[in-house]
Design a protein around this motif. Structure first.
Motif, PDB file in Angstrom:
ATOM      1  N   PRO A 178      -5.685  -5.807   5.413  1.00 64.61           N
ATOM      2  CA  PRO A 178      -4.758  -6.768   6.001  1.00 64.61           C
ATOM      3  C   PRO A 178      -4.469  -6.459   7.459  1.00 64.61           C
ATOM      4  CG  PRO A 178      -3.576  -5.219   4.627  1.00 64.61           C
ATOM      5  CD  PRO A 178      -5.040  -4.970   4.405  1.00 64.61           C
ATOM      6  N   TYR A 179      -4.128  -7.500   8.211  1.00 63.54           N
ATOM      7  CA  TYR A 179      -3.974  -7.335   9.654  1.00 63.54           C
ATOM      8  C   TYR A 179      -2.592  -6.811  10.049  1.00 63.54           C
ATOM      9  CZ  TYR A 179      -4.431  -8.362  14.605  1.00 63.54           C
ATOM     10  OH  TYR A 179      -4.484  -8.244  15.963  1.00 63.54           O
ATOM     11  N   PHE A 180      -1.551  -7.329   9.434  1.00 65.07           N
ATOM     12  CA  PHE A 180      -0.187  -6.975   9.829  1.00 65.07           C
ATOM     13  C   PHE A 180       0.385  -5.926   8.868  1.00 65.07           C
ATOM     14  CE2 PHE A 180       0.099 -10.128  13.016  1.00 65.07           C
ATOM     15  CZ  PHE A 180      -0.555 -11.261  12.550  1.00 65.07           C
ATOM     16  N   TRP A 181       1.092  -4.953   9.466  1.00 61.29           N
ATOM     17  CA  TRP A 181       1.646  -3.846   8.693  1.00 61.29           C
ATOM     18  C   TRP A 181       3.094  -3.586   9.070  1.00 61.29           C
ATOM     19  CZ3 TRP A 181      -1.056  -1.175   4.936  1.00 61.29           C
ATOM     20  CH2 TRP A 181      -2.439  -1.411   4.875  1.00 61.29           C
ATOM     21  N   GLY A 182       3.860  -3.137   8.098  1.00 63.06           N
ATOM     22  CA  GLY A 182       5.191  -2.643   8.377  1.00 63.06           C
ATOM     23  C   GLY A 182       5.140  -1.165   8.720  1.00 63.06           C
ATOM     24  N   GLN A 183       6.300  -0.598   8.988  1.00 65.55           N
ATOM     25  CA  GLN A 183       6.383   0.801   9.392  1.00 65.55           C
ATOM     26  C   GLN A 183       6.439   1.761   8.204  1.00 65.55           C
ATOM     27  OE1 GLN A 183       6.194   2.004  12.660  1.00 65.55           O
ATOM     28  NE2 GLN A 183       5.475  -0.109  12.837  1.00 65.55           N
ATOM     29  N   GLY A 184       6.723   1.237   7.033  1.00 59.62           N
ATOM     30  CA  GLY A 184       6.737   2.073   5.844  1.00 59.62           C
ATOM     31  C   GLY A 184       8.118   2.543   5.450  1.00 59.62           C
ATOM     32  N   THR A 185       8.264   2.819   4.152  1.00 56.40           N
ATOM     33  CA  THR A 185       9.504   3.375   3.625  1.00 56.40           C
ATOM     34  C   THR A 185       9.148   4.467   2.617  1.00 56.40           C
ATOM     35  OG1 THR A 185      11.639   2.835   2.585  1.00 56.40           O
ATOM     36  CG2 THR A 185       9.718   1.653   1.762  1.00 56.40           C
ATOM     37  N   GLN A 186       9.844   5.588   2.707  1.00 54.27           N
ATOM     38  CA  GLN A 186       9.518   6.741   1.870  1.00 54.27           C
ATOM     39  C   GLN A 186      10.138   6.589   0.485  1.00 54.27           C
ATOM     40  OE1 GLN A 186       7.728   9.789   2.644  1.00 54.27           O
ATOM     41  NE2 GLN A 186       7.938  10.065   0.426  1.00 54.27           N
ATOM     42  N   THR A 210       5.188   9.379  -5.525  1.00 53.30           N
ATOM     43  CA  THR A 210       5.786   9.784  -4.250  1.00 53.30           C
ATOM     44  C   THR A 210       4.837   9.460  -3.106  1.00 53.30           C
ATOM     45  OG1 THR A 210       7.111  11.549  -5.228  1.00 53.30           O
ATOM     46  CG2 THR A 210       6.566  11.750  -2.882  1.00 53.30           C
ATOM     47  N   ALA A 211       5.331   8.700  -2.136  1.00 53.70           N
ATOM     48  CA  ALA A 211       4.478   8.249  -1.035  1.00 53.70           C
ATOM     49  C   ALA A 211       5.319   7.471  -0.029  1.00 53.70           C
ATOM     50  CB  ALA A 211       3.357   7.346  -1.555  1.00 53.70           C
ATOM     51  N   ILE A 212       4.711   7.214   1.115  1.00 58.43           N
ATOM     52  CA  ILE A 212       5.252   6.218   2.035  1.00 58.43           C
ATOM     53  C   ILE A 212       4.668   4.882   1.599  1.00 58.43           C
ATOM     54  CG2 ILE A 212       5.442   5.423   4.405  1.00 58.43           C
ATOM     55  CD1 ILE A 212       4.954   8.327   5.284  1.00 58.43           C
ATOM     56  N   PRO A 254       1.545  12.195   0.150  1.00 58.10           N
ATOM     57  CA  PRO A 254       1.445  13.314   1.097  1.00 58.10           C
ATOM     58  C   PRO A 254       0.039  13.913   1.116  1.00 58.10           C
ATOM     59  CG  PRO A 254       3.388  13.538  -0.288  1.00 58.10           C
ATOM     60  CD  PRO A 254       2.604  12.397  -0.833  1.00 58.10           C
ATOM     61  N   GLY A 255      -0.533  14.016   2.308  1.00 55.83           N
ATOM     62  CA  GLY A 255      -1.836  14.629   2.464  1.00 55.83           C
ATOM     63  C   GLY A 255      -3.006  13.807   1.959  1.00 55.83           C
ATOM     64  N   GLN A 256      -2.746  12.549   1.618  1.00 54.63           N
ATOM     65  CA  GLN A 256      -3.824  11.709   1.088  1.00 54.63           C
ATOM     66  C   GLN A 256      -3.971  10.445   1.928  1.00 54.63           C
ATOM     67  OE1 GLN A 256      -3.783  11.115  -3.228  1.00 54.63           O
ATOM     68  NE2 GLN A 256      -2.347  12.834  -3.449  1.00 54.63           N
ATOM     69  N   ALA A 257      -5.050   9.728   1.659  1.00 49.48           N
ATOM     70  CA  ALA A 257      -5.302   8.486   2.367  1.00 49.48           C
ATOM     71  C   ALA A 257      -4.428   7.364   1.811  1.00 49.48           C
ATOM     72  CB  ALA A 257      -6.780   8.101   2.230  1.00 49.48           C
ATOM     73  N   ARG A 258      -4.238   6.363   2.615  1.00 46.66           N
ATOM     74  CA  ARG A 258      -3.484   5.199   2.171  1.00 46.66           C
ATOM     75  C   ARG A 258      -4.272   4.454   1.096  1.00 46.66           C
ATOM     76  NH1 ARG A 258      -0.721   2.025   6.910  1.00 46.66           N
ATOM     77  NH2 ARG A 258      -2.880   1.639   7.528  1.00 46.66           N
ATOM     78  N   GLU A 259      -3.573   3.944   0.095  1.00 42.18           N
ATOM     79  CA  GLU A 259      -4.238   3.271  -1.026  1.00 42.18           C
ATOM     80  C   GLU A 259      -3.526   1.980  -1.382  1.00 42.18           C
ATOM     81  OE1 GLU A 259      -3.960   6.339  -3.999  1.00 42.18           O
ATOM     82  OE2 GLU A 259      -1.984   5.665  -4.680  1.00 42.18           O
ATOM     83  N   PHE A 260      -4.296   1.070  -1.928  1.00 44.99           N
ATOM     84  CA  PHE A 260      -3.779  -0.217  -2.373  1.00 44.99           C
ATOM     85  C   PHE A 260      -2.898  -0.035  -3.599  1.00 44.99           C
ATOM     86  CE2 PHE A 260      -3.596  -4.597  -3.422  1.00 44.99           C
ATOM     87  CZ  PHE A 260      -3.844  -4.715  -4.788  1.00 44.99           C
ATOM     88  N   PHE A 268       0.856  -1.167   0.000  1.00 49.59           N
ATOM     89  CA  PHE A 268       0.000   0.000   0.000  1.00 49.59           C
ATOM     90  C   PHE A 268       0.899   1.225   0.000  1.00 49.59           C
ATOM     91  CE2 PHE A 268      -4.307  -1.608   1.027  1.00 49.59           C
ATOM     92  CZ  PHE A 268      -3.994  -2.943   1.257  1.00 49.59           C
ATOM     93  N   ARG A 269       0.308   2.380  -0.276  1.00 49.92           N
ATOM     94  CA  ARG A 269       1.088   3.613  -0.194  1.00 49.92           C
ATOM     95  C   ARG A 269       0.209   4.756   0.276  1.00 49.92           C
ATOM     96  NH1 ARG A 269       2.155   4.827  -6.685  1.00 49.92           N
ATOM     97  NH2 ARG A 269       0.003   5.452  -7.209  1.00 49.92           N
ATOM     98  N   GLN A 270       0.862   5.748   0.871  1.00 50.39           N
ATOM     99  CA  GLN A 270       0.164   6.935   1.330  1.00 50.39           C
ATOM    100  C   GLN A 270       0.873   8.162   0.809  1.00 50.39           C
ATOM    101  OE1 GLN A 270      -0.521   7.218   5.550  1.00 50.39           O
ATOM    102  NE2 GLN A 270      -2.146   8.713   5.247  1.00 50.39           N
TER     103      GLN A 270
END
Length: 123
Positions: free
Chosen positions: A110-118, A91-93, A41-47, A37-39
């Motif tokens: 999904p239940y489990f998530w990572g911390q994200g990478t920019q 561009t996103a996390i 800047p200023g937007q919701a997380r998306e698949f 997934f990605r998020q």
């Protein structure tokens, strides 16, 4: 508990490529459907993309289809996202996620998530 750790983010020029990796903590990694997934800047997380536990089913958001490729190595417990033809709007996390349920669940909640990478794509 499944711990997920993303790596491979950073700055890239438009049109360039980057490969993200997601390492999982458990030996049962092969039993989990995985997704990115990605998020922006200023937007919701998306698949972005998902892959079945066997690796033979892959799914993509329309915005990345034909440019991104999801894959996994169950022996190593690693999932990848190969990103080609990157655009500034990519561009996103970026987050990896896992779930032992159906692929529909993996793609949505999904239940489990990572911390994200920019990932930052410069124009």
């Amino acid at each position: 508990q499944v711990q997920l750790v993303e790596s491979g983010g950073g700055l890239v020029e438009a049109g360039g490529s980057k490969r993200l990796s997601c390492s999982a903590s458990r030996r049962t990694f092969s039993r989990y459907g995985m997704a990115w997934f990605r998020q922006p800047p200023g937007q919701a997380r998306e698949f972005v993309a998902a892959i079945s536990w066997e690796g033979n089913g892959t799914y993509y958001a329309d915005s990345v289809k034909g440019r991104f490729t999801i894959s996994r190595d169950n022996a190593k417990g690693i999932m990848y996202l190969q990103m080609n033809g990157l655009k500034p709007e990519d561009t996103a996390i970026y987050y990896c996620a896992a779930d032992s349920g159906t692929i529909a669940v993996v793609r949505s909640t999904p239940y489990f998530w990572g911390q994200g990478t920019q990932v930052t794509v410069s124009s």
